[in-house]
Design an enzyme around this catalytic site. Structure first.
Site, short mmCIF file in Angstrom:
data_model
loop_
_atom_site.label_atom_id
_atom_site.label_comp_id
_atom_site.label_asym_id
_atom_site.label_seq_id
_atom_site.Cartn_x
_atom_site.Cartn_y
_atom_site.Cartn_z
NE ARG A 93 -3.55 2.25 2.73
CZ ARG A 93 -4.37 2.40 3.78
NH1 ARG A 93 -4.56 1.38 4.60
NH2 ARG A 93 -5.00 3.53 3.99
CG ASN A 147 -11.04 -1.85 0.27
OD1 ASN A 147 -12.16 -1.76 -0.22
ND2 ASN A 147 -10.71 -1.31 1.43
CB CYS A 169 -17.88 -0.58 2.16
SG CYS A 169 -17.00 0.95 2.47
CG HIS A 199 -14.42 3.13 -1.22
ND1 HIS A 199 -13.10 2.85 -0.92
CD2 HIS A 199 -15.14 2.59 -0.19
CE1 HIS A 199 -13.03 2.18 0.22
NE2 HIS A 199 -14.26 2.00 0.68
CE1 TYR A 255 -11.59 6.03 0.19
CE2 TYR A 255 -13.64 5.56 1.34
CZ TYR A 255 -12.27 5.40 1.22
OH TYR A 255 -11.59 4.61 2.11
#
Ligand code: NAD
Ligand code: G6P
Ligand code: MN
Length: 435
Positions: A93, A147, A169, A199, A255
Site C-alpha cells: 500500500r 479492497n 464496506c 467508495h 471518497y
C-alpha cells in the site's frame, strides 16, 4: 451450528469482528471460527488470534477459535467465508500511495493508480479462494471485505461464478450515523437509499412521515456555514463545493472528495508524501501500537485505539450481514451485489453498491433507477474503468491495464499513465503472477 472462516485473520480488525459475533451470540449458533493467514502474517495471526480467544472466553462462550496457515482446512465445510486480506501487506500500500505521488499524481488505497494496482494483486487471489470453495464448501456465502471491495466482488460474482457473494464496506454505516446525528432523529426512524459503486456512491434520506430530508442534510453537512466534516479517519476533511453538491441533489460519500475536489486532495496528499506521512505510513504505526496492546494477556476486549483505523464499525456490516442471512432477518443494508437492473444506467451483470434487505437468499436491492446526467456520466466512466481493470487483472493484459489507467479520472492520460503503470508493475512484480 456455524463454521465461519476468515481469510486474512491476522488483520488488526479481527477483534472488531469477534466483538460483532459476541454481540450477536443469541442469533448466531457459532461452533467454529477459523482465522487463516499466510506465512508473512503468522506473527500477527498468533497475536490477534490469542486476543480473539480471550474475548470469546471472557464472554463465557464455548466457540472454538482455530488459527491456521492451511486455507483448505479452514474452508472445509464452512458456512460463511469472510475475507479481509491485503496482498503484499501495508508495504504494498505504501508503494501504491507513494509511487503515484512521486509523479505528482494522486496515490490512494482504493482510488486512482493505487486502487487499480490493489485490484491487480487481489483479484487472482480471490479467484483462487473461490476455486477452493467450489471443492470444499460449495454452499458457503462469501462475505468480501477485501479492497477494492467493489471490483473484488465483481470478479468473484461475474468471473469466479460465486453468486453467493456479498461485498461490504463501513462507509455507508458512517453516513447513516452522520445523518441521524445532524437531523437529531434516531437512525432507525430514517429511511436511506444508497446507490453507486464501492467508495463511489450517493444517498438520499427520508423521515418516517415520508418527507425527503436530503437537501436539508446537504445544507447541514456541506452548507456554507459548516465545516464539511468527514467522519472517516482516513480521508482528509477538505470541504466540498456547496453549490455543486446542492445541484447534485444527493449526498456524496466521503471518497467523492478525490473526484469533486481533486486538486485540494492532491495538494494535501503531496504534503503528506513530503513529510513521509501518507496514510499507509501512518497506519503502519497505528498497527504496531495495536499489536503491542493485543500482546497484553489481560486484554480481552476491543481497544478504543482501533477507532484510529478507517474501517471502524466494520463488524456492524460483516456480522450483521451473516446474522441477517442466517436468520432471514431482512436487515436493511448497503451491499455490493449484482446490479440486475437496479441502476438502469449500468450493465445488468456488473456489481453495484446499493441498499436493500438482506434475506436468507441474499441481498434484495431496492430499485434505484437512473442518475441525473452529471452523476450518470462519471459513474459510467468509473464502471467501465473497473471492468477494464478486472479484465486486465485476470488476463494479465498490459493493453487493458494501460487503457484502465488512461480512462481513470485520477490518472492523467498519455505518457504519464504509461510511466506510472510501468513503474508500479516493476514495484509490485512479486504479487502480479498474471502479468
Ligand atoms: P492487513 O495488512 O493487516 O492484512 C490482513 C492480513 O491479510 C495480514 O495478516 C496478511 O498477512 C493477510 N494476507 C495477505 N495476503 C493473504 C493471502 N493471500 N491469504 C490470506 N491472508 C493474506 O490489512 P488490514 O488493514 O487489516 O485490511 C485488510 C483488508 O481489508 C484490506 O484489503 C483492506 O483494504 C480491507 N478493508 C476493507 C474495508 C471496507 O470498507 N471494505 C475496511 C477496512 C479494511
Ligand atoms: C474505510 C474504508 C475502507 C478502507 C479504510 C482505510 O473508511 O471503507 O475500505 O480500507 O477506510 O482505513 P485505514 O485506517 O486503513 O486507512
Ligand atoms: Mn470501504
Amino acid at each position: 451450528a456455524l463454521k465461519i472462516a476468515t481469510i486474512g485473520g491476522g488483520s488488526s480488525y479481527t477483534p472488531e469482528l469477534i466483538e460483532g459475533y459476541i454481540k450477536r451470540k443469541d442469533e448466531l449458533p457459532i461452533k467454529e471460527i477459523w482465522l487463516v493467514d499466510i506465512e508473512a502474517g503468522k506473527e500477527k495471526l498468533e497475536t490477534v488470534g490469542a486476543m480473539a480467544k480471550r474475548m470469546v472466553k471472557a464472554a463465557g462462550l464455548d466457540w472454538e477459535v482455530h488459527l491456521t496457515l492451511d486455507r483448505r482446512a479452514a474452508l472445509k465445510d464452512a458456512d460463511f467465508v469472510s475475507t479481509q486480506f491485503r496482498v503484499g501487506l501495508l508495504d504494498a500500500r505504501i508503494k501504491d500511495e507513494r509511487i503515484p505521488l512521486s509523479h505528482g499524481v494522486l496515490g490512494q488505497e482504493t482510488n486512482g493508480a493505487g486502487g487499480m494496482f490493489k485490484a491487480f494483486r487481489t483479484i487472482p487471489v480471490i479467484l483462487g479462494i473461490i476455486e477452493d470453495m467450489k471443492e470444499l464448501c460449495p454452499d458457503a456465502w462469501l462475505v468480501n471485505f477485501t479492497n477494492p471491495a467493489g471490483m473484488v466482488t465483481e470478479a468473484a460474482i461475474k468471473h469466479g461464478g460465486w453468486k453467493k457473494t456479498a461485498g461490504l464496506c463501513n462507509v455507508p454505516i458512517g453516513h447513516r450515523k452522520q445523518a441521524a446525528e445532524k437531523l437529531g432523529i434516531p437512525e432507525d426512524d430514517l429511511f436511506f437509499k444508497f446507490a453507486g459503486i464501492n467508495h463511489f456512491h450517493w444517498h438520499r434520506v427520508w423521515d418516517k412521515q415520508g418527507n425527503e430530508r436530503t437537501q436539508e442534510l446537504i445544507d447541514l453537512i456541506y452548507g456554507p456555514q459548516e465545516d464539511s466534516e468527514s467522519h472517516l479517519k482516513n480521508i482528509h476533511n477538505a470541504p466540498f463545493h456547496y453549490e455543486q453538491i446542492k445541484d447534485l441533489g444527493m449526498l456524496p460519500c466521503g471518497y467523492h472528495r478525490y473526484y469533486y475536489i481533486e486538486d485540494e486532495m492532491l495538494k494535501h496528499s503531496i504534503e503528506e508524501f513530503e513529510k513521509g506521512e501518507t496514510r499507509a505510513q501512518v497506519v503502519k504505526e497505528t498497527e504496531a501500537r495495536l499489536f503491542e496492546l493485543y500482546k497484553d494477556p489481560n486484554l480481552d476486549y476491543k481497544p478504543k485505539e482501533l477507532e484510529q483505523r478507517g474501517g471502524t464499525h466494520y463488524s456492524d456490516a460483516a456480522c450483521e450481514l451473516i446474522a441477517s442471512i442466517h436468520n432471514d432477518k431482512r436487515t436493511d443494508m448497503v451491499v455490493s451485489t449484482e446490479n440486475n437492473g437496479t441502476i438502469t444506467d449500468l450493465p445488468y451483470d456488473c456489481v453495484v453498491e446499493v441498499s436493500g434487505p438482506v434475506t436468507a437468499h441474499g441481498h434484495e436491492p431496492y430499485n434505484w433507477g437512473a442518475f441525473p446526467p452529471a452523476a450518470r456520466g462519471i459513474i459510467q466512466v468509473m464502471k467501465g474503468m473497473e471492468e477494464t481493470v478486472i479484465r486486465a487483472a485476470i488476463d494479465g493484459d498490459y493493453g487493458a491495464a494501460l487503457h484502465a489507467f488512461t480512462i481513470n479520472p485520477l490518472v492523467p492520460g498519455g505518457t504519464m499513465a504509461k510511466t506510472l503503470l510501468d513503474e508500479l508493475l516493476i514495484a509490485h512484480k512479486d504479487h502480479l503472477p498474471n502479468f
